[in-house]
Design a protein around this motif. Structure first.
Motif, PDB file in Angstrom:
ATOM      1  N   ASP A 180       0.842  -1.193   0.000  1.00  0.00           N
ATOM      2  CA  ASP A 180       0.000   0.000   0.000  1.00  0.00           C
ATOM      3  C   ASP A 180       0.880   1.247   0.000  1.00  0.00           C
ATOM      4  N   ALA A 181       0.443   2.263  -0.707  1.00  0.00           N
ATOM      5  CA  ALA A 181       1.163   3.534  -0.695  1.00  0.00           C
ATOM      6  C   ALA A 181       0.721   4.348   0.517  1.00  0.00           C
ATOM      7  N   VAL A 182       1.675   4.991   1.185  1.00  0.00           N
ATOM      8  CA  VAL A 182       1.389   5.775   2.397  1.00  0.00           C
ATOM      9  C   VAL A 182       1.938   7.189   2.207  1.00  0.00           C
ATOM     10  N   LEU A 183       1.088   8.164   2.520  1.00  0.00           N
ATOM     11  CA  LEU A 183       1.487   9.577   2.406  1.00  0.00           C
ATOM     12  C   LEU A 183       0.994  10.299   3.649  1.00  0.00           C
ATOM     13  N   VAL A 184       1.932  10.869   4.429  1.00  0.00           N
ATOM     14  CA  VAL A 184       1.595  11.577   5.665  1.00  0.00           C
ATOM     15  C   VAL A 184       1.890  13.065   5.484  1.00  0.00           C
ATOM     16  N   VAL A 185       0.885  13.885   5.764  1.00  0.00           N
ATOM     17  CA  VAL A 185       0.996  15.331   5.586  1.00  0.00           C
ATOM     18  C   VAL A 185       0.657  16.020   6.905  1.00  0.00           C
ATOM     19  N   ASN A 186       1.436  17.022   7.304  1.00  0.00           N
ATOM     20  CA  ASN A 186       1.167  17.693   8.575  1.00  0.00           C
ATOM     21  C   ASN A 186       0.064  18.738   8.424  1.00  0.00           C
ATOM     22  N   GLU A 187      -0.242  19.399   9.550  1.00  0.00           N
ATOM     23  CA  GLU A 187      -1.346  20.361   9.565  1.00  0.00           C
ATOM     24  C   GLU A 187      -1.113  21.530   8.604  1.00  0.00           C
ATOM     25  N   GLY A 188       0.143  21.837   8.328  1.00  0.00           N
ATOM     26  CA  GLY A 188       0.448  22.947   7.435  1.00  0.00           C
ATOM     27  C   GLY A 188       0.546  22.560   5.973  1.00  0.00           C
ATOM     28  N   GLY A 189       0.309  21.291   5.667  1.00  0.00           N
ATOM     29  CA  GLY A 189       0.334  20.844   4.280  1.00  0.00           C
ATOM     30  C   GLY A 189       1.690  20.367   3.789  1.00  0.00           C
ATOM     31  N   THR A 190       2.646  20.162   4.716  1.00  0.00           N
ATOM     32  CA  THR A 190       3.976  19.670   4.338  1.00  0.00           C
ATOM     33  C   THR A 190       4.025  18.155   4.463  1.00  0.00           C
ATOM     34  N   ILE A 191       4.632  17.497   3.491  1.00  0.00           N
ATOM     35  CA  ILE A 191       4.729  16.035   3.497  1.00  0.00           C
ATOM     36  C   ILE A 191       5.776  15.601   4.513  1.00  0.00           C
ATOM     37  N   LEU A 192       5.348  14.795   5.486  1.00  0.00           N
ATOM     38  CA  LEU A 192       6.249  14.317   6.533  1.00  0.00           C
ATOM     39  C   LEU A 192       6.813  12.940   6.225  1.00  0.00           C
ATOM     40  N   LEU A 193       6.027  12.120   5.543  1.00  0.00           N
ATOM     41  CA  LEU A 193       6.422  10.727   5.351  1.00  0.00           C
ATOM     42  C   LEU A 193       5.813  10.212   4.050  1.00  0.00           C
ATOM     43  N   ALA A 194       6.575   9.399   3.341  1.00  0.00           N
ATOM     44  CA  ALA A 194       6.078   8.776   2.109  1.00  0.00           C
ATOM     45  C   ALA A 194       6.863   7.491   1.899  1.00  0.00           C
ATOM     46  N   ASN A 195       6.228   6.500   1.319  1.00  0.00           N
ATOM     47  CA  ASN A 195       6.932   5.243   1.089  1.00  0.00           C
ATOM     48  C   ASN A 195       7.133   4.995  -0.406  1.00  0.00           C
ATOM     49  N   PRO A 196       8.032   4.073  -0.765  1.00  0.00           N
ATOM     50  CA  PRO A 196       8.395   3.870  -2.180  1.00  0.00           C
ATOM     51  C   PRO A 196       7.230   3.438  -3.070  1.00  0.00           C
ATOM     52  N   THR A 197       6.174   2.848  -2.490  1.00  0.00           N
ATOM     53  CA  THR A 197       5.047   2.379  -3.310  1.00  0.00           C
ATOM     54  C   THR A 197       4.321   3.534  -3.987  1.00  0.00           C
ATOM     55  N   LEU A 198       4.558   4.765  -3.523  1.00  0.00           N
ATOM     56  CA  LEU A 198       3.958   5.921  -4.184  1.00  0.00           C
ATOM     57  C   LEU A 198       4.449   6.069  -5.623  1.00  0.00           C
ATOM     58  N   GLN A 199       5.662   5.576  -5.909  1.00  0.00           N
ATOM     59  CA  GLN A 199       6.224   5.727  -7.246  1.00  0.00           C
ATOM     60  C   GLN A 199       5.404   4.973  -8.298  1.00  0.00           C
ATOM     61  N   PRO A 200       5.193   3.641  -8.145  1.00  0.00           N
ATOM     62  CA  PRO A 200       4.401   2.945  -9.167  1.00  0.00           C
ATOM     63  C   PRO A 200       2.919   3.295  -9.134  1.00  0.00           C
ATOM     64  N   MET A 201       2.412   3.708  -7.959  1.00  0.00           N
ATOM     65  CA  MET A 201       0.978   3.946  -7.844  1.00  0.00           C
ATOM     66  C   MET A 201       0.586   5.364  -8.256  1.00  0.00           C
ATOM     67  N   LEU A 202       1.366   6.367  -7.804  1.00  0.00           N
ATOM     68  CA  LEU A 202       1.014   7.755  -8.079  1.00  0.00           C
ATOM     69  C   LEU A 202       2.074   8.505  -8.875  1.00  0.00           C
ATOM     70  N   GLY A 203       3.175   7.816  -9.180  1.00  0.00           N
ATOM     71  CA  GLY A 203       4.237   8.469  -9.937  1.00  0.00           C
ATOM     72  C   GLY A 203       5.017   9.478  -9.133  1.00  0.00           C
ATOM     73  N   LEU A 204       5.087   9.301  -7.803  1.00  0.00           N
ATOM     74  CA  LEU A 204       5.775  10.255  -6.933  1.00  0.00           C
ATOM     75  C   LEU A 204       7.025   9.614  -6.335  1.00  0.00           C
ATOM     76  N   ASP A 205       8.152  10.333  -6.376  1.00  0.00           N
ATOM     77  CA  ASP A 205       9.405   9.876  -5.777  1.00  0.00           C
ATOM     78  C   ASP A 205       9.373  10.220  -4.284  1.00  0.00           C
ATOM     79  N   ALA A 206       9.250   9.194  -3.445  1.00  0.00           N
ATOM     80  CA  ALA A 206       9.089   9.413  -2.006  1.00  0.00           C
ATOM     81  C   ALA A 206      10.226  10.248  -1.432  1.00  0.00           C
ATOM     82  N   ALA A 207      11.458   9.920  -1.796  1.00  0.00           N
ATOM     83  CA  ALA A 207      12.620  10.633  -1.240  1.00  0.00           C
ATOM     84  C   ALA A 207      12.622  12.104  -1.642  1.00  0.00           C
ATOM     85  N   ALA A 208      12.081  12.423  -2.810  1.00  0.00           N
ATOM     86  CA  ALA A 208      12.153  13.797  -3.316  1.00  0.00           C
ATOM     87  C   ALA A 208      11.039  14.692  -2.776  1.00  0.00           C
ATOM     88  N   ILE A 209       9.944  14.095  -2.282  1.00  0.00           N
ATOM     89  CA  ILE A 209       8.807  14.937  -1.868  1.00  0.00           C
ATOM     90  C   ILE A 209       8.728  15.164  -0.365  1.00  0.00           C
TER      91      ILE A 209
END
Length: 499
Positions: A180-209
């Motif tokens: 499963d892809a996981v994306l954690v965003v704080n109250e101010g809208g900043t990405i705190l955590l992301a996992n590698p599954t975001l790449q194939p699922m949403l096209g997002l590089d976890a390390a870069a975001i």
């Protein structure tokens, strides 16, 4: 270097070995000594190890685990108090040949031993030893106590740093392994955590975001809308690669209940959606092909009566054929209705009064209510205006109120309630019927699911009524739920947006 600078240097060292080096390099500027050591309790608290930091005895102390009560350090650890003397060899104290004996042979006499505390526990002691004529006074005791306190705080910080590093490493391993892809965003809208599954699922590089604003790095409007609405209900979104994901949005809080942000978990359900579509297409095709043969069979059964009088067995057979074809016709009709609803075909929304519709449905079912001598109570406002399809919503109410009648005993009570709010209308159908087991509740809205027990054996139905009701409500951007207790009755509730 002043004492304050040493304490600052200790606080800035996240690793114990670095903290020991700070003491070795700079403690001589704050405290006179010919030898400095640090005794620390073992993790099992069965004894202590002596780390020689600087001075004449650095290479002479035996590297072994000393008993918890052994030597001067053992006395300090037991009493949890600072020990100071001008000549430890002349004092009536427990002394170890592998420790105090070595110190004495090297000419060390003055001793200042300060316990290192963490909370209520004593985790070790800081040792300062010197040759004559050096003697430690109250000022030295105060400086030594501050050094021990600074070291204690630094060691605790290092421990917490290691704990957090271990936890982060474990979390990274878990997130990196999940499908499963996981994306954690704080109250101010900043990405705190992301996992590698975001790449194939949403096209997002976890390390870069990570550490960047969601609005700047996530172009997918559906994902951005998730964090704008912050709804905890499961949603389905179309992925950029043409697949489908079920998304759960959950609040993230600290151990003290402080709001940190929101975590979105994306679960790929494309296979299930494809299988469901295949099943729906198959059912729709078969249902359509069955409609004409069933009509012909019904017509033939009616024509059989024109041939002549039937005997009893023939009449019974005719009745069974008519009953079976009627049931099959109802099933086919329900399947075709469900297919149209799920495909969004034939829906005609308009401004309508839900209260008028509720009263009309209860009137339509009055004969069944009278036959079972049941009481129906209406709790409705003067008006509840919504935008909806009157035909489809009538079907929802006929299913829910009709089920309440069927599954409630003679002289049972049924209560239909309509409540209006600021943005939605709530409709509740409550009965005093046989109820539903907790094990059946998660599947009650599934197609063809019927609760099978002694009490429901003789109650006819296709198993599609509640599935149709759910599909209609969701097609109106609403939601439906049920609560029930066996022997106490059931309560079906659905919400619709208010006009």
């Amino acid at each position: 270097m002043h004492l304050a600078e040493i304490l600052v240097a200790l606080a800035g060292s996240p690793i114990p070995s670095q903290q020991f080096q700070v003491l070795a390099d700079y403690a001589e500027f704050a405290m006179p000594h010919d030898y400095m050591g640090l005794a620390l309790m073992s993790p099992e608290a069965k004894g202590y190890l002596v780390h020689s930091l600087t001075g004449v005895a650095s290479g002479a102390v035996v590297p072994r685990l000393f008993e918890a009560d052994e030597g001067i350090v053992g006395k300090v650890l037991a009493q949890k108090r600072t020990f100071v003397t001008a000549d430890f060899t002349a004092a009536d104290l427990p002394q170890s040949a592998d420790l105090e004996g070595i110190y004495a042979r090297l000419g060390l006499r003055a001793a200042l031993v300060i316990p290192v505390h963490q909370g209520k526990e004593t985790i070790g002691a800081l040792l300062f030893l010197a040759k004559p004529p050096t003697v430690y006074d109250e000022e030295d005791v105060e400086i030594g106590t501050k050094l021990a306190a600074g070291l204690s705080a630094s060691l605790e910080t290092a421990r917490m740093y290691q704990v957090l590093a271990d936890e982060r490493s474990t979390l990274a391993a878990v997130l990196g392994s999940t499908r499963d892809a996981v994306l954690v965003v704080n109250e101010g809208g900043t990405i705190l955590l992301a996992n590698p599954t975001l790449q194939p699922m949403l096209g997002l590089d976890a390390a870069a975001i990570i550490g960047r604003p969601l609005e700047r790095v996530v172009a997918d409007e559906a994902v951005r809308q998730l964090f704008a609405e912050l709804s905890e209900e499961k949603q389905e979104i179309a992925l950029p690669n043409g697949r489908t994901a079920e998304v759960s949005l959950v609040p993230v809080r600290s151990g003290y209940g402080e709001a940190i942000g929101w975590a979105a978990i994306f679960h790929d359900i494309t296979l299930f959606k494809e299988l469901e579509q295949m099943k729906n297409d198959f059912v729709s095709t078969v249902s359509h092909d069955l409609k004409n043969p069933l009509s012909i069979i019904n017509m033939a059964v009616d024509l059989m009566g024109t041939i002549g009088d039937f005997n009893e067995p023939q009449k019974e057979l005719q009745g069974r054929i008519r009953s079976t074809t009627t049931y099959m016709a109802e099933l086919v009709s329900d399947l075709l209705d469900l297919g149209k609803i799920e495909a969004g075909i034939g829906q005609q929304k308009e401004s309508m009064d839900l209260v008028v519709l509720v009263r009309s449905v209860v009137d339509d079912l009055k004969m069944s209510i009278v036959n079972k001598r049941q009481q129906v109570k209406l709790n409705v406002p003067p008006q509840a205006t919504i935008i909806g399809d009157p035909v489809q919503l009538r079907q929802v109410l006929l299913n829910l109120v009709g089920n309440a009648i069927k599954y409630s005993p003679n002289q049972g009570e049924i209560e239909v309630t309509v409540q209006t709010g600021t943005s939605k209308v709530e409709v509740q159908v409550k009965d005093t019927g046989i109820g539903i087991l907790q094990a059946d509740l998660p599947y009650i809205f599934d197609k063809f699911y019927r609760v099978g027990n002694e009490q429901t054996r003789d109650i006819k139905g296709t198993g599609l009524g509640l599935a149709i009701a759910k599909s209609i409500v969701e097609a109106h951007d609403g939601r439906i739920s049920v609560t029930s207790m066996p022997g106490k009755g059931s309560t079906f509730t659905f919400f619709l947006p208010q006009d």
